[in-house]
Enzyme design. Structure first.
Site, PDB file in Angstrom:
ATOM      1  N   CYS A   1       0.801  -1.378  -0.104  1.00 20.45           N
ATOM      2  CA  CYS A   1       0.083   0.080   0.056  1.00 20.45           C
ATOM      3  C   CYS A   1       1.015   1.311  -0.113  1.00 20.45           C
ATOM      4  CB  CYS A   1      -0.737  -0.240   1.323  1.00 20.45           C
ATOM      5  SG  CYS A   1      -1.944   1.678   1.386  1.00 20.45           S
TER       6      CYS A   1
ATOM      7  N   CYS B   1      -1.433   1.678  -3.032  1.00 25.64           N
ATOM      8  CA  CYS B   1      -2.727   2.816  -2.819  1.00 25.64           C
ATOM      9  C   CYS B   1      -2.102   4.223  -2.853  1.00 25.64           C
ATOM     10  CB  CYS B   1      -3.384   2.627  -1.643  1.00 25.64           C
ATOM     11  SG  CYS B   1      -3.436   0.839  -0.950  1.00 25.64           S
TER      12      CYS B   1
ATOM     13  N   LYS C   1       0.327   5.406  -5.895  1.00 28.00           N
ATOM     14  CA  LYS C   1      -1.037   5.371  -7.011  1.00 28.00           C
ATOM     15  C   LYS C   1      -1.833   6.838  -6.880  1.00 28.00           C
ATOM     16  CE  LYS C   1      -4.881   4.001  -6.288  1.00 28.00           C
ATOM     17  NZ  LYS C   1      -5.430   2.689  -6.311  1.00 28.00           N
TER      18      LYS C   1
ATOM     19  N   TYR D   1       6.433   4.341   9.379  1.00 27.03           N
ATOM     20  CA  TYR D   1       5.996   3.235   9.824  1.00 27.03           C
ATOM     21  C   TYR D   1       6.862   2.302  10.547  1.00 27.03           C
ATOM     22  CZ  TYR D   1       1.813   2.642   7.189  1.00 27.03           C
ATOM     23  OH  TYR D   1       0.395   2.656   6.825  1.00 27.03           O
TER      24      TYR D   1
ATOM     25  N   GLY E   1      -8.377  -5.664 -17.056  1.00 22.42           N
ATOM     26  CA  GLY E   1      -9.464  -4.850 -17.103  1.00 22.42           C
ATOM     27  C   GLY E   1     -10.060  -4.408 -15.541  1.00 22.42           C
TER      28      GLY E   1
ATOM     29  N   TYR F   1      -9.157  -2.798 -11.508  1.00 24.23           N
ATOM     30  CA  TYR F   1      -8.942  -1.375 -11.093  1.00 24.23           C
ATOM     31  C   TYR F   1      -7.585  -0.995 -11.377  1.00 24.23           C
ATOM     32  CZ  TYR F   1      -6.801  -2.413  -6.416  1.00 24.23           C
ATOM     33  OH  TYR F   1      -6.060  -2.963  -5.318  1.00 24.23           O
TER      34      TYR F   1
ATOM     35  N   GLU G   1      -6.651   2.370 -13.604  1.00 27.58           N
ATOM     36  CA  GLU G   1      -6.254   3.460 -12.849  1.00 27.58           C
ATOM     37  C   GLU G   1      -4.896   3.872 -13.625  1.00 27.58           C
ATOM     38  OE1 GLU G   1      -7.955   2.606  -8.418  1.00 27.58           O
ATOM     39  OE2 GLU G   1      -5.966   1.801  -8.835  1.00 27.58           O
TER      40      GLU G   1
ATOM     41  N   GLY H   1      -3.807  -9.426 -12.517  1.00 26.38           N
ATOM     42  CA  GLY H   1      -4.246 -10.367 -11.241  1.00 26.38           C
ATOM     43  C   GLY H   1      -3.105 -10.103 -10.394  1.00 26.38           C
TER      44      GLY H   1
ATOM     45  N   THR I   1      -6.242  -2.458   1.534  1.00 29.08           N
ATOM     46  CA  THR I   1      -5.631  -2.202   2.890  1.00 29.08           C
ATOM     47  C   THR I   1      -6.543  -2.048   4.037  1.00 29.08           C
ATOM     48  OG1 THR I   1      -3.954  -1.094   1.755  1.00 29.08           O
ATOM     49  CG2 THR I   1      -4.434   0.028   3.870  1.00 29.08           C
TER      50      THR I   1
ATOM     51  N   ALA J   1     -13.292   1.536  -4.198  1.00 31.19           N
ATOM     52  CA  ALA J   1     -13.289   2.471  -5.498  1.00 31.19           C
ATOM     53  C   ALA J   1     -12.531   2.150  -6.291  1.00 31.19           C
ATOM     54  CB  ALA J   1     -12.582   3.893  -4.622  1.00 31.19           C
TER      55      ALA J   1
ATOM     56  N   HIS K   1     -27.141  21.566  -1.521  1.00 32.76           N
ATOM     57  CA  HIS K   1     -27.153  21.977  -2.791  1.00 32.76           C
ATOM     58  C   HIS K   1     -26.163  23.222  -2.785  1.00 32.76           C
ATOM     59  CE1 HIS K   1     -28.932  22.978  -6.465  1.00 32.76           C
ATOM     60  NE2 HIS K   1     -28.916  24.106  -5.999  1.00 32.76           N
TER      61      HIS K   1
ATOM     62  N   GLU L   1     -26.213  15.133  -3.974  1.00 31.28           N
ATOM     63  CA  GLU L   1     -27.802  15.385  -3.623  1.00 31.28           C
ATOM     64  C   GLU L   1     -28.696  14.633  -4.291  1.00 31.28           C
ATOM     65  OE1 GLU L   1     -29.380  19.370  -4.554  1.00 31.28           O
ATOM     66  OE2 GLU L   1     -27.660  19.628  -5.627  1.00 31.28           O
TER      67      GLU L   1
HETATM   68  C1  LIG Z   1      -0.926  -0.714  -7.505  1.00 33.05           C
HETATM   69  C2  LIG Z   1      -1.884  -1.143  -6.390  1.00 33.05           C
HETATM   70  C3  LIG Z   1      -2.845  -0.200  -5.910  1.00 33.05           C
HETATM   71  C4  LIG Z   1      -3.792  -0.554  -4.828  1.00 33.05           C
HETATM   72  N1  LIG Z   1      -4.786   0.464  -4.606  1.00 33.05           N
HETATM   73  C5  LIG Z   1      -5.169   0.291  -3.396  1.00 33.05           C
HETATM   74  C6  LIG Z   1      -6.436   0.993  -2.900  1.00 33.05           C
HETATM   75  O1  LIG Z   1      -6.512   2.228  -3.688  1.00 33.05           O
HETATM   76  N2  LIG Z   1      -7.021   1.105  -1.770  1.00 33.05           N
HETATM   77  C7  LIG Z   1      -6.943  -0.250  -1.303  1.00 33.05           C
HETATM   78  O2  LIG Z   1      -7.531  -0.531  -0.145  1.00 33.05           O
HETATM   79  N3  LIG Z   1      -5.957  -1.172  -1.562  1.00 33.05           N
HETATM   80  C8  LIG Z   1      -5.248  -1.055  -2.550  1.00 33.05           C
HETATM   81  N4  LIG Z   1      -4.172  -1.812  -3.085  1.00 33.05           N
HETATM   82  C9  LIG Z   1      -4.195  -3.143  -2.168  1.00 33.05           C
HETATM   83  C10 LIG Z   1      -3.340  -3.176  -0.848  1.00 33.05           C
HETATM   84  O3  LIG Z   1      -2.240  -2.491  -1.389  1.00 33.05           O
HETATM   85  C11 LIG Z   1      -3.136  -4.517  -0.378  1.00 33.05           C
HETATM   86  O4  LIG Z   1      -4.570  -4.952  -0.185  1.00 33.05           O
HETATM   87  C12 LIG Z   1      -2.410  -4.157   1.061  1.00 33.05           C
HETATM   88  O5  LIG Z   1      -1.225  -3.720   0.857  1.00 33.05           O
HETATM   89  C13 LIG Z   1      -2.562  -5.544   1.608  1.00 33.05           C
HETATM   90  O6  LIG Z   1      -1.579  -5.520   2.831  1.00 33.05           O
HETATM   91  P1  LIG Z   1      -0.984  -6.686   3.230  1.00 33.05           P
HETATM   92  O7  LIG Z   1      -0.463  -6.438   4.906  1.00 33.05           O
HETATM   93  O8  LIG Z   1      -1.768  -8.066   3.294  1.00 33.05           O
HETATM   94  O9  LIG Z   1       0.212  -6.803   2.408  1.00 33.05           O
HETATM   95  P2  LIG Z   1       1.188  -6.108   1.871  1.00 33.05           P
HETATM   96  O10 LIG Z   1       0.932  -4.586   2.254  1.00 33.05           O
HETATM   97  O11 LIG Z   1       1.748  -6.510   0.602  1.00 33.05           O
HETATM   98  O12 LIG Z   1       2.876  -6.343   2.800  1.00 33.05           O
HETATM   99  C14 LIG Z   1       3.340  -7.366   2.879  1.00 33.05           C
HETATM  100  C15 LIG Z   1       4.722  -7.411   3.196  1.00 33.05           C
HETATM  101  O13 LIG Z   1       5.322  -8.533   3.379  1.00 33.05           O
HETATM  102  C16 LIG Z   1       6.639  -8.420   3.167  1.00 33.05           C
HETATM  103  N5  LIG Z   1       7.200  -9.771   2.700  1.00 33.05           N
HETATM  104  C17 LIG Z   1       6.823 -10.885   1.998  1.00 33.05           C
HETATM  105  N6  LIG Z   1       7.192 -12.039   2.177  1.00 33.05           N
HETATM  106  C18 LIG Z   1       8.181 -11.725   3.043  1.00 33.05           C
HETATM  107  C19 LIG Z   1       9.047 -12.815   3.891  1.00 33.05           C
HETATM  108  N7  LIG Z   1       9.096 -13.875   3.447  1.00 33.05           N
HETATM  109  N8  LIG Z   1       9.898 -12.095   4.842  1.00 33.05           N
HETATM  110  C20 LIG Z   1       9.481 -10.695   5.234  1.00 33.05           C
HETATM  111  N9  LIG Z   1       8.789  -9.911   4.512  1.00 33.05           N
HETATM  112  C21 LIG Z   1       8.168 -10.492   3.727  1.00 33.05           C
HETATM  113  C22 LIG Z   1       6.776  -7.650   1.568  1.00 33.05           C
HETATM  114  O14 LIG Z   1       7.743  -7.302   1.079  1.00 33.05           O
HETATM  115  C23 LIG Z   1       5.512  -6.609   1.889  1.00 33.05           C
HETATM  116  O15 LIG Z   1       6.071  -5.311   2.573  1.00 33.05           O
HETATM  117  C24 LIG Z   1      -3.401  -1.817  -4.268  1.00 33.05           C
HETATM  118  C25 LIG Z   1      -2.372  -2.646  -4.376  1.00 33.05           C
HETATM  119  C26 LIG Z   1      -1.694  -2.371  -5.567  1.00 33.05           C
HETATM  120  C27 LIG Z   1      -0.641  -3.315  -6.123  1.00 33.05           C
END
Ligand SMILES: Cc1cc2nc3c(=O)[nH]c(=O)nc-3n(C[C@H](O)[C@H](O)[C@H](O)COP(=O)(O)OP(=O)(O)OC[C@H]3O[C@@H](n4cnc5c(N)ncnc54)[C@H](O)[C@@H]3O)c2cc1C
Length: 462
Positions: A43, A48, A51, A99, A177, A179, A183, A263, A313, A343, A438, A443
């Site tokens: 994210c 997110c 983006k 973070y 096709g 999001y 985007e 995907g 996220t 969205a 309005h 609305e």
């Molecule tokens: C281009 C794009 C746009 C998006 N836009 C949106 C949006 O507008 N709104 C929305 O809600 N969601 C959006 N998403 C989805 C969102 O980013 C994810 O749903 C969210 O980040 C999932 O969080 P998570 O904690 O599950 O995984 P992640 O955020 O993917 O975190 C997983 C972490 O684990 C780390 N990792 C993996 N394997 C290991 C390991 N073995 N050891 C140590 N570290 C490891 C990775 O490096 C990563 O940092 C978007 C995703 C993409 C790709």
């Protein structure tokens, strides 16, 4: 010597992992988080946030064009891609640091390393160090999936690389096709690229309401984006700096970049899941979990995209929080995955919550549809050829609003607020009783009085 080095080992410092680590530490647990790439996860680093920064930056084109109708002259505006990338990178680095700081402030320890399971209670770091953990949380997220390997797949970029292109492509082919594909199509088109979207299905945004799909496609095409459906990219050739995408319909397209956004797959490979006995969900390839996000192993949980439930996220964050409250806070809580607003930050934007018309009609025997398309007030002066779509789906028996779909400027902001009402099971009468604000576009949602369609399913004959 203590039996365990930590109470909780979190694999993955993304949205879900970070929230779980912080809350568990606040509950008094000894927590270690391993992140192999950059803290903040998809994210923050390549999802997110960057983006949305791109989306916001790309909107200025239309803003400047629209300004003329209001008397403004915007002389010789130019756009510099490297400036956008540099400023975006600066902001992402700031967030990444925040973070890490926030996790450490909670008392959890951050290790910059890949981590894999050695057994149900043992995690191994990249340097070979083994950590004994009472509980393990798998929060490894997902990654782009290019689908079946085609000749020239090595020339294809994903959204990961799109955030770091050294220059803006003059022409780009984007396959997908969903999001993310749309985007990026709108982002590149607004920055000035010539964009072609290729999608194998019959229309973009599969799973969204049919009216939303048709409306978004029409609006994107009006802006000059080419959308080719019913075909796929079968081969990509590279000649110098140019690429040729060969399509299943026999045609080919030249471009400066080819991007696939078809995907994402859950990050489960080489994690040691089999050593620990963690089962995969055969339906979606993610870690199999129950309603508590518990895996097939008693002390191992999984949350977020790695479970491939709702890859968003706020869902990952909620699942991480619920896990920590349940296991370490003596506050058992399951995440309610119903009525999640989503969205698409295309231009125009989509905001949606609840059922699509097809879902509503499948689940309810009497569905009233309230639909309006109209020219937003700004377009009357700017002269832009654009229309907004608002749609409500109502259960004719209970009067409950089952779904709300908006396409147009600020659709996501509108739907975030409407989602509260839909989640609270508000009725159409509640919407009607709300006085309009309005002049706004939203609305329309409280002034649509007459159904545009009514679908009543006859009861089956006895
Ligand atoms: C281009 C794009 C746009 C998006 N836009 C949106 C949006 O507008 N709104 C929305 O809600 N969601 C959006 N998403 C989805 C969102 O980013 C994810 O749903 C969210 O980040 C999932 O969080 P998570 O904690 O599950 O995984 P992640 O955020 O993917 O975190 C997983 C972490 O684990 C780390 N990792 C993996 N394997 C290991 C390991 N073995 N050891 C140590 N570290 C490891 C990775 O490096 C990563 O940092 C978007 C995703 C993409 C790709």
């Amino acid at each position: 010597m203590a039996e365990f080095d930590v109470d909780l080992f979190v694999i993955g410092g993304g949205s879900g992992g970070v929230r779980a680590a912080r809350i568990a530490a606040n509950h008094g647990a000894r927590v270690m988080v391993a992140e192999e790439y950059r803290m903040g996860g998809t994210c923050v680093i390549r999802g997110c946030v960057p983006k949305k920064l791109f989306v916001l930056g790309s909107h200025f084109r239309q803003e400047m064009e629209d300004a003329a109708g209001f008397g403004w002259t915007v002389p010789g505006a130019t756009f510099d891609w490297p400036t956008l990338i540099a400023n975006k990178d600066k902001e992402i680095a700031r967030l990444e640091a925040a973070y890490t700081t926030n996790v450490e402030k909670s008392g959890a320890e951050v290790v910059e390393s890949r981590a894999v399971l050695e057994g149900a209670n043992t995690v191994r770091l990249a340097n070979g160090q083994k950590v004994k953990a009472r509980y393990v949380l798998i929060a490894t997220g997902g990654a782009p999936n290019h689908g079946p390997v085609i000749p020239g797949i090595e020339h294809v970029i994903s959204s990961n690389e799109a955030f770091h292109l050294p220059e803006l492509p003059k022409r780009i082919v984007i396959q997908g096709g969903g999001y993310i594909a749309l985007e990026f199509a709108c982002i590149f088109a607004n920055f000035g690229s010539d964009v072609t979207v290729i999608y194998r299905g019959d229309n973009i945004l599969r799973g969204f309401d049919e009216d939303v799909r048709t409306h978004v496609r029409g609006e994107m095409e009006k802006q000059g984006i080419t959308i080719l459906t019913g075909c796929t990219v079968t081969k990509v050739d590279k000649h110098g700096k140019e690429f040729t995408s060969h399509l299943s319909n026999g045609s080919s397209i030249a471009s400066d970049q080819v991007m696939f956004a078809i995907g994402r797959h859950p990050n489960v490979a080489n994690l040691g899941l089999e050593k620990a006995g963690v089962a995969i969900n055969p339906k979606n390839g993610g870690v199999a979990v129950d309603g508590w996000s518990k895996s097939s192993v008693e002390n191992i949980y999984a949350i977020g995209d790695v479970t491939h439930r709702f890859n968003l996220t706020p869902v990952a964050i909620r699942e991480g929080h619920a896990f920590a409250d349940t296991v370490f806070g003596k506050r058992p809580v399951q995440v309610d995955h119903s009525t999640i607003p989503t969205a698409v930050f295309s231009q125009p934007e989509v905001g949606t919550v609840g059922l699509t018309e097809a879902q509503a009609r499948a689940q309810f025997s009497h569905v009233d549809v309230y639909k309006a398309t109209f020219r937003p007030i700004k377009a009357t002066m700017s002269g832009r050829d654009t229309r907004m779509l608002m749609k409500l789906l109502v259960d004719g028996a209970s009067d409950r609003v089952l779904g709300c779909h908006v396409v147009g400027d600020t659709a996501a902001e509108i739907v975030q607020a409407v989602a509260i009402a839909v989640k609270m099971k508000a009725t159409k009468a509640d919407f009607d009783a709300t006085v309009a604000l309005h002049p706004t576009a939203a609305e329309e949602l409280v002034t649509m009085r007459t159904p545009t369609a009514r679908h009543i399913r006859e009861a089956a004959a006895e």
